[in-house]
Design a protein around this motif. Sequence first.
Motif, PDB file in Angstrom:
ATOM      1  N   GLN A  14       0.928  -1.033  -0.550  1.00 48.06           N
ATOM      2  CA  GLN A  14      -0.423  -0.085  -0.015  1.00 48.06           C
ATOM      3  C   GLN A  14       0.559   1.149  -0.506  1.00 48.06           C
ATOM      4  OE1 GLN A  14      -2.099   0.858   3.586  1.00 48.06           O
ATOM      5  NE2 GLN A  14      -3.850   2.293   2.585  1.00 48.06           N
ATOM      6  N   LEU A  15       1.636   1.326   1.107  1.00 46.66           N
ATOM      7  CA  LEU A  15       2.710   2.682   0.975  1.00 46.66           C
ATOM      8  C   LEU A  15       3.534   2.359  -0.432  1.00 46.66           C
ATOM      9  CD1 LEU A  15       3.840   2.294   5.162  1.00 46.66           C
ATOM     10  CD2 LEU A  15       2.366   3.533   3.219  1.00 46.66           C
ATOM     11  N   GLY A  16       4.146   1.704  -1.007  1.00 43.79           N
ATOM     12  CA  GLY A  16       4.787   1.611  -1.589  1.00 43.79           C
ATOM     13  C   GLY A  16       3.784   2.360  -3.222  1.00 43.79           C
ATOM     14  N   GLU A  21       3.256   6.109  -7.118  1.00 45.31           N
ATOM     15  CA  GLU A  21       2.080   7.397  -7.404  1.00 45.31           C
ATOM     16  C   GLU A  21       3.069   8.529  -7.139  1.00 45.31           C
ATOM     17  OE1 GLU A  21      -0.055   6.716  -9.298  1.00 45.31           O
ATOM     18  OE2 GLU A  21      -0.436   4.760  -9.545  1.00 45.31           O
ATOM     19  N   ARG A  22       3.340   9.388  -6.098  1.00 45.55           N
ATOM     20  CA  ARG A  22       4.115  10.653  -5.886  1.00 45.55           C
ATOM     21  C   ARG A  22       4.891  10.608  -6.747  1.00 45.55           C
ATOM     22  NH1 ARG A  22       8.112  12.652  -3.138  1.00 45.55           N
ATOM     23  NH2 ARG A  22       8.999  10.542  -3.068  1.00 45.55           N
ATOM     24  N   ILE A  23       5.908   9.968  -6.786  1.00 45.91           N
ATOM     25  CA  ILE A  23       7.177   9.865  -7.644  1.00 45.91           C
ATOM     26  C   ILE A  23       6.181  10.191  -9.264  1.00 45.91           C
ATOM     27  CG2 ILE A  23       9.500   8.814  -8.647  1.00 45.91           C
ATOM     28  CD1 ILE A  23       9.448   7.682  -5.660  1.00 45.91           C
ATOM     29  N   GLU A 110      13.913   3.011 -10.283  1.00 42.34           N
ATOM     30  CA  GLU A 110      15.120   3.079  -9.122  1.00 42.34           C
ATOM     31  C   GLU A 110      15.105   4.248  -8.381  1.00 42.34           C
ATOM     32  OE1 GLU A 110      19.704   4.937 -10.100  1.00 42.34           O
ATOM     33  OE2 GLU A 110      18.653   4.486 -11.725  1.00 42.34           O
ATOM     34  N   GLN A 111      14.390   5.256  -8.201  1.00 45.74           N
ATOM     35  CA  GLN A 111      13.915   6.221  -7.244  1.00 45.74           C
ATOM     36  C   GLN A 111      13.285   5.206  -5.933  1.00 45.74           C
ATOM     37  OE1 GLN A 111      12.619   9.944  -9.884  1.00 45.74           O
ATOM     38  NE2 GLN A 111      12.788  10.771  -7.713  1.00 45.74           N
ATOM     39  N   VAL A 112      12.217   5.058  -6.386  1.00 46.63           N
ATOM     40  CA  VAL A 112      11.544   3.770  -5.266  1.00 46.63           C
ATOM     41  C   VAL A 112      12.263   2.579  -5.525  1.00 46.63           C
ATOM     42  CG1 VAL A 112       9.788   1.947  -5.420  1.00 46.63           C
ATOM     43  CG2 VAL A 112       9.265   4.167  -7.163  1.00 46.63           C
ATOM     44  N   ASN A 113      13.650   2.076  -5.526  1.00 45.81           N
ATOM     45  CA  ASN A 113      14.249   0.705  -4.987  1.00 45.81           C
ATOM     46  C   ASN A 113      14.868   2.313  -3.797  1.00 45.81           C
ATOM     47  OD1 ASN A 113      12.873  -0.930  -5.885  1.00 45.81           O
ATOM     48  ND2 ASN A 113      14.456  -0.845  -7.865  1.00 45.81           N
ATOM     49  N   LYS A 114      15.460   3.472  -3.836  1.00 44.91           N
ATOM     50  CA  LYS A 114      16.707   3.957  -3.515  1.00 44.91           C
ATOM     51  C   LYS A 114      15.113   4.583  -2.395  1.00 44.91           C
ATOM     52  CE  LYS A 114      19.436   6.143  -6.121  1.00 44.91           C
ATOM     53  NZ  LYS A 114      20.412   7.164  -6.594  1.00 44.91           N
ATOM     54  N   THR A 115      14.434   4.079  -1.333  1.00 43.64           N
ATOM     55  CA  THR A 115      13.975   4.699  -0.261  1.00 43.64           C
ATOM     56  C   THR A 115      13.396   2.812  -0.099  1.00 43.64           C
ATOM     57  OG1 THR A 115      12.751   6.623  -2.201  1.00 43.64           O
ATOM     58  CG2 THR A 115      11.731   5.584  -0.449  1.00 43.64           C
ATOM     59  N   TYR A 116      13.074   2.354  -0.570  1.00 48.59           N
ATOM     60  CA  TYR A 116      13.222   1.210  -0.177  1.00 48.59           C
ATOM     61  C   TYR A 116      13.877   0.395   1.263  1.00 48.59           C
ATOM     62  CZ  TYR A 116       7.932  -0.305  -2.114  1.00 48.59           C
ATOM     63  OH  TYR A 116       7.296  -1.275  -3.129  1.00 48.59           O
ATOM     64  N   TYR A 117      15.269   0.714   0.425  1.00 47.90           N
ATOM     65  CA  TYR A 117      16.271  -0.003   0.675  1.00 47.90           C
ATOM     66  C   TYR A 117      17.317   0.836   1.149  1.00 47.90           C
ATOM     67  CZ  TYR A 117      14.870  -4.447  -2.092  1.00 47.90           C
ATOM     68  OH  TYR A 117      14.251  -5.671  -1.929  1.00 47.90           O
ATOM     69  N   ALA A 118      16.504   2.395   1.639  1.00 46.54           N
ATOM     70  CA  ALA A 118      17.585   2.907   2.581  1.00 46.54           C
ATOM     71  C   ALA A 118      17.830   2.322   3.349  1.00 46.54           C
ATOM     72  CB  ALA A 118      16.615   4.381   2.346  1.00 46.54           C
ATOM     73  N   GLY A 119      19.321   2.624   3.642  1.00 48.01           N
ATOM     74  CA  GLY A 119      19.928   2.259   4.886  1.00 48.01           C
ATOM     75  C   GLY A 119      20.568   0.438   5.601  1.00 48.01           C
ATOM     76  N   PHE A 120      19.874  -0.564   3.781  1.00 51.74           N
ATOM     77  CA  PHE A 120      20.405  -1.676   4.070  1.00 51.74           C
ATOM     78  C   PHE A 120      21.142  -1.586   3.347  1.00 51.74           C
ATOM     79  CE2 PHE A 120      15.910  -1.583   4.313  1.00 51.74           C
ATOM     80  CZ  PHE A 120      15.386  -3.041   5.626  1.00 51.74           C
ATOM     81  N   SER A 121      22.215  -2.978   3.964  1.00 48.89           N
ATOM     82  CA  SER A 121      23.166  -3.485   2.581  1.00 48.89           C
ATOM     83  C   SER A 121      22.897  -4.515   1.618  1.00 48.89           C
ATOM     84  CB  SER A 121      24.327  -4.115   3.942  1.00 48.89           C
ATOM     85  OG  SER A 121      23.702  -5.498   3.856  1.00 48.89           O
ATOM     86  N   ASP A 122      23.696  -4.453   1.073  1.00 48.28           N
ATOM     87  CA  ASP A 122      23.140  -5.271  -0.089  1.00 48.28           C
ATOM     88  C   ASP A 122      23.273  -6.505   0.084  1.00 48.28           C
ATOM     89  OD1 ASP A 122      24.188  -2.977  -2.200  1.00 48.28           O
ATOM     90  OD2 ASP A 122      26.413  -3.537  -2.827  1.00 48.28           O
ATOM     91  N   ASP A 123      23.997  -7.174   1.340  1.00 49.93           N
ATOM     92  CA  ASP A 123      24.066  -8.462   1.675  1.00 49.93           C
ATOM     93  C   ASP A 123      22.403  -8.608   2.268  1.00 49.93           C
ATOM     94  OD1 ASP A 123      26.645  -9.061   0.860  1.00 49.93           O
ATOM     95  OD2 ASP A 123      27.461  -8.757   2.915  1.00 49.93           O
ATOM     96  N   GLU A 124      22.060  -7.909   2.994  1.00 51.51           N
ATOM     97  CA  GLU A 124      20.624  -6.965   3.866  1.00 51.51           C
ATOM     98  C   GLU A 124      19.765  -7.963   2.822  1.00 51.51           C
ATOM     99  OE1 GLU A 124      21.287  -4.577   7.440  1.00 51.51           O
ATOM    100  OE2 GLU A 124      21.444  -3.843   5.722  1.00 51.51           O
ATOM    101  N   ILE A 125      19.766  -6.593   1.461  1.00 54.64           N
ATOM    102  CA  ILE A 125      19.550  -6.900   0.443  1.00 54.64           C
ATOM    103  C   ILE A 125      18.600  -8.354  -0.430  1.00 54.64           C
ATOM    104  CG2 ILE A 125      18.453  -6.034  -2.091  1.00 54.64           C
ATOM    105  CD1 ILE A 125      19.505  -3.088  -0.957  1.00 54.64           C
ATOM    106  N   THR A 126      19.802  -8.917  -0.279  1.00 52.51           N
ATOM    107  CA  THR A 126      20.103 -10.362  -0.801  1.00 52.51           C
ATOM    108  C   THR A 126      18.972 -10.864  -0.352  1.00 52.51           C
ATOM    109  OG1 THR A 126      21.819 -10.025  -2.373  1.00 52.51           O
ATOM    110  CG2 THR A 126      21.365 -12.220  -2.179  1.00 52.51           C
TER     111      THR A 126
END
Length: 140
Positions: A14-16, A21-23, A110-126
């Motif tokens: 829902q938030l995503g 839509e905002r972006i 890319e903008q949405v993904n930056k918001t989703y994964y802010a503060g995550f390391s590459d390993d955490e994302i994987t």
Amino acid sequence: MKTYGGFLISKIHQLGGRELERILKENGVHEFNGPQGKILYVLWENKDITISEISKLTSLANTTLTSMLDRMESQGLIIRTQNKLNRRQIIISTTKKAEELKGIFDKISEQVNKTYYAGFSDDEITVFENMLRRIIQNLE
């Protein structure tokens, strides 16, 4: 143990959707909305495919998808053609207009993904994405 995974995933969805839509609005994209972007993404990745294949890849019901595709066709984003090998199948393809929108879609994703994964390391994302794939497999 009480778990909240389903609730949290639903809230993220829902938030995503709101963030997307905002972006889109912020970038002046009026040619498609978030759900249509999901369909376009599948078409850009898979080219000419059937409605059933789009349904499977997006998890949208055929009835929902049909009305969305009607709208997208009238907006000049997709075209329907009859499969020459199987006349009962309709192939969905992107138009030149939709292809020209792919670059802006990629930028927005890319903008949405930056918001989703802010503060995550590459390993955490994987690890996180692998866990989500396991949930999807469990549900399928």
